[in-house]
Scaffold this active site. Structure first.
Site, PDB file in Angstrom:
ATOM      1  N   THR A 124      10.846 -47.577 -33.025  1.00  0.00           N
ATOM      2  CA  THR A 124      12.301 -47.586 -33.052  1.00  0.00           C
ATOM      3  C   THR A 124      12.910 -48.741 -32.276  1.00  0.00           C
ATOM      4  O   THR A 124      14.062 -49.086 -32.489  1.00  0.00           O
ATOM      5  CB  THR A 124      12.829 -46.275 -32.461  1.00  0.00           C
ATOM      6  OG1 THR A 124      12.169 -46.063 -31.203  1.00  0.00           O
ATOM      7  CG2 THR A 124      12.514 -45.103 -33.361  1.00  0.00           C
ATOM      8  N   GLU A 142      17.939 -39.812 -35.340  1.00  0.00           N
ATOM      9  CA  GLU A 142      18.025 -38.864 -36.458  1.00  0.00           C
ATOM     10  C   GLU A 142      19.244 -39.086 -37.353  1.00  0.00           C
ATOM     11  O   GLU A 142      19.172 -38.878 -38.559  1.00  0.00           O
ATOM     12  CB  GLU A 142      18.090 -37.408 -35.951  1.00  0.00           C
ATOM     13  CG  GLU A 142      17.404 -37.118 -34.627  1.00  0.00           C
ATOM     14  CD  GLU A 142      15.897 -37.143 -34.660  1.00  0.00           C
ATOM     15  OE1 GLU A 142      15.325 -36.715 -35.668  1.00  0.00           O
ATOM     16  OE2 GLU A 142      15.297 -37.595 -33.661  1.00  0.00           O
ATOM     17  N   GLY A 185       6.118 -42.385 -36.600  1.00  0.00           N
ATOM     18  CA  GLY A 185       5.815 -41.020 -36.173  1.00  0.00           C
ATOM     19  C   GLY A 185       6.644 -40.020 -36.955  1.00  0.00           C
ATOM     20  O   GLY A 185       6.113 -39.157 -37.637  1.00  0.00           O
TER      21      GLY A 185
END
Lengths: 338, 735
Positions: B463, B699, B235
């Site tokens: 993830t 991130e 994504g």
């Protein structure tokens, strides 16, 4: 994308017969480029004639002492063939510098010669492109032209030929064997690809109804002093900004024979007899290499984003000649430039 | 001691993924499925004058062609199109709504056919004529028209004056080009109408966001729409907002009363969101001793003509460095493009790149080691808010990262280190991101046979959410991990926010802990209804669930098997649904940090760059799964290498078109570009950030990586390249 028929050619004669009946038909072998072009609406053949089963898969010695490579030999098989590895290692390295293993497994030797340019505008049907649509104009000249040509360009087209294999073939002075309704003929590799001129839509001098049957390598493979160096924007799986095939025959430190060809800079693999002549009888050193580079790049012209290619090509030529002279060819797996 | 939390547990969904059992949005086949193919605009701005669909409609297998003229009804007000993460200001794009063209690649027709190939051929036969209008897609050409948006970080002192009088100054402009996410999985949606119910399989990072959006756009009741996204092939932020193919799929399904799938092509995905190109202007002023006196950061970034997308590019210096004077400004330029959007570490990937290159340049000007300069400027408090951190082990990141890299052997002089024909450069940078938690609810159904189902509406975007949830639930319920099944990606499951911002791990795992506590309470009650319960008198926090038993924390010999308690209470199952506790506590700053060290080797003559080593030392609170966490950070480093050396969406501004809209020409790193990557997790216990001490890792892995590489390239070559990507022609002057 337009619908097309699919037929299979049983033998070479059948292939020629089939293509003669339909001016919009195309041969398909590995399809690694043509299928993309069809999907992008750049090519719209009425029929695909599958030639991948033709019995053109052998690699054989010639009576002249060279090697004859069948047009349907997959790029991967060619690169790893013991005779090619031993006698023509520059060709093996050039092939392995291109694409990915999967693509090389599919791509045919003949088809490699017929790859079309990677110019962004050629693939984008919403923009003018003389190669795709003659007379519509060249968008690259004033556009995004970092990857475009610096040599042999015309006002109609600044596209490059994307092949690595062909650069080595040019340096080796390979001969292309073709056959058509008028019979068989051979075309020197130097005459096979064209410069764009006013007819950029024509990449090669192969007639539309002809088929490539084989590539012939002359006896000389320059296996002692050669190198193929490819410079690109990432370390693998990218087309060349500049590539160099260099082959030397040395007598001590003196150059007896030289071959030099560039990829990524022109509409065809770029050679210059003057550049090679300038090396003859010279000591294999930077002075001689620089002179050869000057000759080879004579008349080079940038279009903005690709101006750097001229200087890059000059340095790449010198480095590749140096690698060849030292007998330390560029390794394919190790991306460090020696 | 937990059995699973903190271990290198393999992905629980790994087998499903490698065997193809895991289905993605474009893989749900239903009887009578119709295939949609998008016709997109070839011009960047103007109006549709004429649409001729007759040729397409005449083709066998073509069912219909939808355009703005004949599409089913859609909401008329802007508000309906505002999804959960739509920019506050602006008017969201409405797919297939009217004749206006806002950007190249905008969908203008949807061909619906019995098979995909027919739809594709027919799409090429839809003839559209446009009235073109002048367009502009070039940030540089429009920068004079940039306007300021509300800055997320307050300025303080007089940064301009302090800069002017600083002993050592560095001011420069950095540039990051437009980048696209390029997830492997193509965007796709399958919409199915059945008995007044709409079921949509969508590629999205937020099923409930898409569900609410569709309800508004199509004026449907919430219980009539179900959106599912069980798996996602990447994504990276591209799937945060509902993308246009989901609207088209529903329009098609409504028009035909048949199930419709719309899958975009790779090229069409370049007309979705993107990381906005940005110009980052840094001005740092320091004392001669090497402490910051002034910090100014201004960003000028791209958005569309119709929405104002802006992220915090400029405030990160406040989290890293002390400076009595600071000024931050974020400006936008409106271009004839789709609205920019979040892409991994939005704002930080770009802003910290510029900040950390500027710090490197300041270190050079000060003749100070770059690590030393950062330590001298190190801030133990959030400078903007003047708050302490819940935890900040960044000093330890510098120390451990430098030690693993061998930083002490660095010769500070540029061009001083060599390896044959290559110049060797060592560079470093800091990274920072937020440690957020969002409200999320988790349902646990514990059955008497010792199995538990754990469910929430989160998407696992690749993830490892399935895996960490199974680990946490297994530990909290005292069950083997094989007895846990995790259900995600269904809008009918308990509320969960979008998967983004690195907040899912902390949000859902703390929600699991709360729900598991409620389950534990129920079990304790059942146990205490048993005669002579060894746990009599114990409260819910006096016991733990361990190895299938309710165990006293005081005395492990006092225990009741879970199965016995449930059997005795004749409870087949215990179902509990609880949310995490999101503190409104404004007393601390919550952040993750990292230190990145990179080695590059650059061919001196040809400018070819190889990134031969990267060490990324990360302090991100509790690490739930060493394996997925390592992968997450390693992936971030790879992306950072791409950001530094390869990635760039190339525009022809004359045509207003992306010229490299494919992953052959849009370069990301390949295996040959990647060498040693070492990931270090610095121990960082944190009891304040949230009960489980989880900070999130989505991130941080990319933040600072491009700066470390750019700084290494400078150290190797003496050439400072301030516009990405760093290609060979920027490193070497060839002509």
């Amino acid at each position: 994308m337009t619908p097309f028929q699919y037929t299979r050619a049983n033998d070479v004669a059948d292939a020629i017969k089939q293509i003669a009946t339909d001016p919009y038909a195309k041969f398909i072998a590995g399809g690694t480029n043509l299928i993309d072009l069809i999907k992008y609406d750049v090519e719209g053949p009425s029929r695909l004639i599958d030639i991948s089963h033709l019995p053109l898969r052998s690699i054989e010695p010639t009576s002249a002492g060279g090697v004859l490579i069948g047009a349907m030999v997959p790029n991967a098989d060619l690169a790893y063939h013991p005779v090619i590895e031993e006698r023509y290692p520059m060709l093996a390295r050039a092939i392995l510098s291109g694409a990915s293993q999967q693509l090389r497994n599919m791509a045919s030797t003949g088809g490699n010669l017929l790859q079309r340019t990677r110019c962004f505008y050629f693939y984008d049907t919403a923009t003018p492109c003389n190669k795709r649509e003659p007379g519509s104009g060249c968008s690259a000249i004033d556009g995004v032209n970092r990857i475009n040509a610096i040599l042999g360009t015309s006002e109609a087209c600044i596209a490059t030929h994307p092949s690595d294999m062909c650069v080595a073939l040019a340096a080796l002075e390979a001969v292309v064997h073709v056959i058509g309704p008028a019979g068989a003929r051979t075309i020197a590799i130097a005459d096979f690809h064209r410069l764009p001129g006013n007819t950029p839509q024509r990449d090669t001098n192969l007639e539309p109804d002809e088929i490539i049957t084989a590539i012939e390598l002359p006896p000389k493979g320059f296996s002692a002093n050669y190198s193929y160096l490819k410079i690109r924007d990432r370390l693998s799986y990218a087309f060349a900004l500049v590539s160099v095939a260099a082959a030397l025959e040395l007598d001590g430190e003196t150059i007896k024979e030289a071959r030099l060809a560039l990829g990524g800079v022109a509409h065809k693999p770029w050679r210059s007899t003057a550049a090679e002549a300038a090396l003859l009888g010279q000591r294999a050193d930077a002075t001689a290499f620089a002179k050869a580079a000057d000759w080879l790049l004579h008349g080079a012209k940038g279009y903005g984003h690709n101006n750097f290619k001229i200087g890059l090509a000059r340095r790449a030529i010198m480095r590749t000649l140096d690698q060849a002279a030292r007998g330390t060819p560029q390794s394919i797996s190790d991306k460090k430039i020696r | 001691m937990p059995n699973y939390i903190g271990t290198a547990t393999s992905r629980v969904d790994g087998r499903a993924k490698v065997t193809g059992e895991a289905k993605y949005a474009g893989e749900f086949n239903v009887p009578g499925l119709v295939h949609g193919y998008v016709v997109d605009s070839t011009i960047p701005k103007g109006q549709i004058e004429r649409i001729d669909t007759s040729a397409a409609l005449g083709m066998a297998g073509v069912i219909d062609v939808l355009t703005y003229r004949n599409r089913p009804q859609m909401a008329a007000k802007d508000d309906a199109y505002k999804d959960e993460v739509a920019p506050e200001k602006g008017s969201p794009y409405r797919p297939l709504y009217d004749d206006r063209i806002h950007f190249t690649g905008q969908p203008v027709a949807l061909v619906l056919a019995e098979d995909w190939e027919t739809a594709r051929v027919a799409a090429s036969q839809v003839k559209i004529e446009y009235q073109k209008e002048p367009h502009i897609t070039d940030l540089h050409a429009e920068r004079a028209r940039a306007f300021a948006v509300d800055s997320p970080e307050k300025s303080r002192g007089d940064a301009g004056k302090a800069f002017a009088s600083a002993a050592v100054r560095h001011a420069a402009e950095y540039f990051i080009p437009t980048e696209h996410h390029n997830p492997m999985e193509l965007f796709a949606s399958t919409a199915i109408w059945q008995d007044g119910q709409l079921t949509v399989y969508d590629k999205t990072q937020g099923v409930q966001n898409v569900q609410q959006y569709l309800c508004k756009v199509f004026e449907l009741q919430p219980d009539a729409v179900r959106v599912m996204s069980p798996y996602m092939g990447g994504g990276f932020g591209a799937g945060l907002r509902p993308q246009y193919q989901v609207v088209l799929a529903v329009l098609g399904a409504q028009a035909l009363k048949r199930p419709v799938r719309v899958m975009l092509t790779r090229a069409q995905m370049y007309a979705l969101g993107y990381r906005p190109a940005s110009i980052e202007r840094l001005a740092l002023g320091a004392s001669s001793g090497g402490t910051l006196e002034s910090m100014q950061h201004e960003a000028i970034a791209v958005t569309s003509q119709f929405e104002e997308f802006a992220r915090n590019d400029t405030g990160w210096g406040n989290l890293l460095y002390k400076s009595p004077n600071a000024k931050f400004e974020h400006r936008l330029v409106k271009l004839d493009l789709p609205t920019s959007c979040d892409m991994r570490a939005p704002g930080a990937a770009t802003g910290v790149y510029a900040l950390e290159c500027a710090m490197d340049e300041l270190a050079v000007a000060l003749k100070t080691d770059p690590v030393q300069l950062r330590l001298q400027c190190y801030s133990d408090r959030h400078q903007g808010e003047d708050l302490p951190y819940t935890s900040k082990q960044l000093r330890e990141c510098y120390r451990q990262g430098a030690a693993a890299f061998g930083w002490d052997k660095r010769n500070a002089e540029p061009r001083s280190m060599r390896d044959g024909s290559e110049l060797v450069g060592w560079g470093m940078a800091s990274g920072v991101w937020e440690a957020l938690q969002m409200p999320a609810t988790v349902r646990i159904v514990l059955t008497a046979n010792g199995h538990a189902e754990v469910a929430t509406a989160a998407s696992d975007i690749g993830t490892g959410t399935y895996t960490i949830m199974a680990q946490v639930a297994a530990d909290m319920l005292g069950l083997p991990i094989d007895n846990i099944s995790v259900k995600l990606g269904d809008s009918t499951l308990p509320q969960c926010p979008l998967e983004g911002g690195s907040w899912i791990a902390s949000s859902v795992c703390n929600a699991i802990a709360n729900t598991a506590r409620a389950v534990r309470g129920d079990l304790l009650n059942l146990a205490n209804e048993m005669k002579d319960s060894p746990l009599a008198g114990a409260g819910v926090d006096d016991v733990a669930l361990i190895d299938g038993k309710i165990v006293s924390k005081q005395d492990a010999t006092r225990a009741v098997p879970i199965a016995s308690a449930m059997q005795s209470g004749t409870a087949d199952r215990i179902t509990r649904e609880e949310a995490n506790t999101v503190a409104e506590d404004k007393s601390h700053a919550r952040n993750v940090h990292s230190a990145i060290f990179a080695e590059v080797k650059v061919d001196e003559q040809l400018g070819v760059i190889r990134v031969t080593r990267v060490v990324n030392a990360v302090a991100a609170g509790r690490i739930l799964n060493l394996k997925t966490a390592h992968s997450q950070v390693m992936g971030g480093v790879v992306w950072g290498i791409g950001m530094a050396l390869h990635e760039e969406t190339l525009f022809d501004h004359q045509f207003g078109r992306v010229m490299n809209a494919n992953i052959a020409e849009y370069h990301v790193p390949v295996n040959a570009d990647i060498h040693d990557i070492e990931v270090i997790f610095v121990d960082e216990p944190d009891e304040i950030v949230n009960p489980l001490g989880i900070k999130g890792l989505g991130e941080i892995g990319i933040v600072g990586v491009a700066a470390a590489i750019a700084n290494a390239v400078y150290h190797a070559t003496g050439k400072r390249v301030r516009d990405l990507p760093i290609t060979l022609d920027k490193v070497v002057q060839f002509n």
